[in-house]
Design an enzyme around this catalytic site. Sequence first.
Site, mmCIF file in Angstrom:
data_model
loop_
_atom_site.group_PDB
_atom_site.id
_atom_site.type_symbol
_atom_site.label_atom_id
_atom_site.label_comp_id
_atom_site.label_asym_id
_atom_site.label_seq_id
_atom_site.Cartn_x
_atom_site.Cartn_y
_atom_site.Cartn_z
ATOM 1 N N THR A 154 42.355 -57.229 -28.073
ATOM 2 C CA THR A 154 41.826 -56.051 -28.774
ATOM 3 C C THR A 154 42.664 -54.796 -28.520
ATOM 4 O O THR A 154 43.103 -54.557 -27.411
ATOM 5 C CB THR A 154 40.393 -55.787 -28.294
ATOM 6 O OG1 THR A 154 39.663 -56.983 -28.444
ATOM 7 C CG2 THR A 154 39.745 -54.683 -29.083
ATOM 8 N N GLY A 193 38.952 -57.116 -19.998
ATOM 9 C CA GLY A 193 38.343 -57.095 -18.677
ATOM 10 C C GLY A 193 39.364 -57.391 -17.593
ATOM 11 O O GLY A 193 40.373 -58.051 -17.837
ATOM 12 N N GLU A 437 33.319 -61.236 -28.855
ATOM 13 C CA GLU A 437 33.522 -62.563 -29.457
ATOM 14 C C GLU A 437 33.106 -62.588 -30.930
ATOM 15 O O GLU A 437 32.515 -63.541 -31.408
ATOM 16 C CB GLU A 437 32.769 -63.648 -28.677
ATOM 17 C CG GLU A 437 33.191 -63.811 -27.229
ATOM 18 C CD GLU A 437 34.680 -64.044 -27.054
ATOM 19 O OE1 GLU A 437 35.334 -64.544 -28.001
ATOM 20 O OE2 GLU A 437 35.205 -63.698 -25.986
#
Lengths: 674, 663
Positions: A154, A193, A437
């Site tokens: 992303t 993350g 997701e």
Amino acid sequence: MALLETSRYSQGSALGSVNPDLASERQTASFCVERLTALLDGGAEQTRIRRAVVEAIESDPVFSRENQYFQTQNERYEAAVRKAVHLQKKMHEMGWTENGPEYKYIYRALSGDVAFLLHRVFMRSISVLGSDKQVAKWIPLATQHKLIGSYAQTELGHGTYLQGLETTAVFDTATQEFILNTPKISAMKWWPGDMGRSATHTVVFAQLYIHGKCYGIHPFILQIRSLQDHSLCPGITAGDIGPKMNFEHTDNGYLLLKSVRIPRENMLSKFCEVRPDGTYVRQGSQQINYFTMTTVRISLISDEVLTPFMKACTIAIRYSVVRRQSKLKPGEQEAKILDYQTQQEKLLPQLAAAYAFHFTNNYLQELFNRGYAEIHRKNFDMLPELHALSSGFKAVITQHCTAGVEICLRACGGHGYSLLSGLPSLYTKILASCIYEGENTILLLQTARFLIKCFMAASAGQPVPPSVTYLAAMKHGKCPAKNKLDFLSPDIYIEAYQHAAVRLTSNTAAKLQDLIQSGVKKHDAWNQCTVQLVQAAKAHCHYIAVKNFAETVEKLETKAGIQKIMKHLCDLFALHGIFSNTGAFLHDGYTSAAQMDMVTASYLDLLAVIRKDAVPLVDAFDFTDKCLNSALGSYDGQVYQRLYEWAQKSPTNQMSPAYERYLKPLLHNTLSKL
Amino acid sequence: MSVNADLRKERAAATFQPELLTHILDGGPERTRRRKEIEALVLNDPDFQHEDLNFLSRSQRYEQAIRKSSLMVMKLREYGIADPEEIYWFKSFVHRGRPEPLDLHLGMFLPTLLTQATPEQQDRFFMPAWNLEIIGTYAQTEMGHGTHLRGLETTATYDPSTQEFILNSPTVTSIKWWPGGLGKTSNHAIVLAQLYTQGQCKGLHAFIVPIRQLGTHEPLPGITVGDIGPKFGYDEMDNGYLKMDNFRIPRENMLMKYAQVEPDGTYVKPVSDKLTYGTMVFIRSLIVGDSARSLSRACTIAIRYSAVRHQSELKPGEPEPQILDYQTQQYKLFPLLATAYAFHFVGAYIKDTYHRISGDISTGDLSELPELHALTAGLKAFTSWTANAGIEECRMACGGHGYSRCSGIPDIYVTFTPSCTYEGENTVMMLQTARFLMKSYTQVTSGQQVTGMVSYLNDLSRQRIQPQHVAARTVTVRINDPTSLVEAYKSRAARLVESAAKNLQAELNHRRSKEDAWNRTSVDLVRASEAHCHYVIVKLFTAKLAEVSDAAVHAVLTNLCLLYALFGISRNAGDFLQAGILTSAQITQVNQHVKELLAVIRPNAVALVDSFDFHDVHLGSVLGRYDGNVYENMFEWAKKSPLNKTQVHESFHKHLKPMQAKL
């Protein structure tokens, strides 16, 4: 009939016996709680293994979540890293392995509050996308934690639409390297993350350029931090993206690349390769990539969505039999709030949905396992159906459960807003699942695309996958129910759901065709129908969920009252869906106004029936107090004592610099000078 | 930095002047001017500047809030701002829409002294409290007791030998819990307790209780007081607990303007006090206004961001479109935008009506108060539920970035969401409205006429000639005409009120007790209340259109009003179908018309949120900035995150490195 010893649940505080209001609820259970737990786990042996894992984790002080609600972002992050490191040791000590039966219970036992989750995604993407040589090189390093991986897809300006990513990887034949760049601010990697502070490596997705030609998005392994002192590598800017609604323990990060060079061998090359001279070669089928997305979407339903949803139900329902408010009958004690119809109407449909989606998840898992076996035989036929179902259910279940947790929170009155109730953090965490997701609206449109395609095929008499064969069988009948009891017959309500789903899909398909025939371009027509398409996709999933629940109930053991109570929940799930969306069922007159009154009557009757088993039904989820981490939801129901004890531990009660600095001057007459 | 090109384009394409609409929302150009003047006073004042609150710990946020609150009180007096609405503006700019530790002192403690203290008590307490030597809060809710006041357990027992009240918290559940400012800030509290004198319980009364030592701020002997710990938002507020053990206060500390306890312990009953009704109406009307403002802020952020964000492909080969061009995105956001406008007008209506009626209270005409009280209960619930869900929808519409605290929406949500519970839990509120509706229905069936917003029930008796639902009405609904839609909503409300009343009667016929029958019908009753509130809102929005003179503004508001009404029908189609108010074919038309309206409103979307006129500082959102320079500023914001304070986080040395060395 609750067979569990209460001592297993006590939290070691001065709190003692079970609150009588909660104890009395357990004495009247119509079914065996332990058997239902075993059913949910998939067998008594699974329950035993799960409890052993939970016991091992919870008895280890390093994994304690006590005081978690008082911690800052920095403290949460540090604790998560400490736990992740300790987990390696623990697994070794306990003899747990990644392929062992215990593994899947570890995450639940930790309540997800652990760092390096992206490390596994990093490893999986190398396994799936890497060549044999790359797998051999990187996987051992990752397994031994010589490096810590992340997964950088992303970007600041780009999410779901992968082709829109802007990061570039330009191949330089002279040095046999790729040069990675972030050409503009919106191209910065954002959100991954473990990337803000922890990761040393990442799989980064970028547009590949060779000799000035763009070949689209490809994955590259990139080192971002030194393995010696953890400082950033040259050309790399990375950091934490700042506070979020939750996930304080995770260092979601940003990454900015300035002419970072990596060797040619670092492009993951199972499917595409760049040869030394710059020749671009494709190999193998990429369809397996879709399968990875499907895997992730299905696996998150259980861990990230159903578990927190069931926890929220447990907390809210237990609290609702402890909390008393107002009088239902004059002269009597104040009533348990769960005895109010409006409270039942909030919570019991959530409980029914938790069970319904548990069985949906089993259905998806089974389908997935079959698909997986087929793919290994190089048969990809099941992929479109699997993709459509996993997308649609990911959206429907995350959306429903997120709303459900919020309902649970607000059903607990003022105390629900205290972090000590556990509900705010369950809510802020589960709601992220609506976006990651695959954003839900986009996923539903993918399901809708599949439905429209299958509807057209079915109308033309071509074969379609099993889950959508019903689209071919549009009947123009009326609902045959004659009284409210008829609506407790699965045949009646399944038929109603099926009718609504077919109607929505066929009407939308007709509308699309009309628009196209009237000269509207295909993509414009699609955009003009998207609101309807989303509704059709939801109706499809809802239908499958109801049907699957009813079929599951049919096959259950009749012993120990299990089938009976599950049948009630199935009825409630189905009728609640009709009751809260009457328009879809009344439209075109399939269900009449009088029949809708019968639905309402049956639905309200069911609330009173399930009310009696509400506490045993949440006990069956078998969450320990430590796992719930809630002052309102603990097994012993000593709500108020616990709330008071926990509040006293709040750091705000230790000392308040604000008094000396601001309050004192304020109180000591600075104002009276005015 | 210049304004983002997409937003510039949007603003240029608007068909109306946003300022004109701002004036309507503010209640006239003069009010807008004054609001901006006060806003500038705060924004240009260096004393009110501080670091982004998202990066501060809870203790630090409390500290900032208390600092600003003390300054605020001084400056309000310095500037001579005394009008309640102007005070509200000032306060909300200082605290940027967040709660603050002096909220209960200013909003409850001082007003309660004014309305319930005797002149002698006012002399003793009011000036010190005005000068903040005394900081007070209002301690009503207990750990085990909320909405049901009679259930409170705290006791105040009168001791005639010393002429004192002895205050006690006899159980854990009786500990006062939640009052704002109680934990750390206040040195006094108005405590609600069950009064015992001469061995008898006289019910709930209010007492002024000192809780901390003046001077040292230490809790007094017999008082246990503290903060209740972290919450979902409200970080600035020290919501507190209070436990009293045989704590004695002089007789004169009972608020005795109405009820009294004489020195010998004789209890003197109060004359009935309808003013408390008025206070509740007033506070609930504030929540309706708050629903409108909070939803407006969320819409502003989501709609501006949706004009800046580009994603995917709408037409093959063309650049990624603004996400606001997707029908699904419009379908999420525009009905909420329309809702925000609707709630603004409803809030203004309640406020005006309240002021009109409270004029009557002093002259003794309270006839309209019960209806207003019943109506505001339901509207408080209806608007706060809707706004709450709407804010979340706006956040989701911003994708992943909505989840970051830099979007500002998480903060709007956590600040707003408790209003579903405080000042009357929403379901309980809906049932209060239902009680009024049932009463009105009974009046009508017994041949009496009812007036006001429920007067549509009068028609029911006329329709009674027909045994079934009135199917003949279907043809009369014109889906392009707001007035006609008001009629449709009216029919729906009438039908659901009637159906709930009949079900209630059926339960009673089964010889159930009144309470039991009520409980078994409560789901129906809530639906009836919701339908009634929905009708009122559509009606008020439609009525507002007639007051708008500017043609361009009128046109755009008419479209919003139509969207609000039609979207509500589309979402509740079952009610309209089941009652035979609309046919399936008409519902299909309604659905279609909703989608057409989305396209009509699209060019004005950004101008419509600009009209709310939120200053960037007040909005507190990187995604919703007026200039639309979203990405640059997200990066700037993130760099300030506490995790980024050092280049290598300390946990690397503590945990990571040792692990890597061992493995």
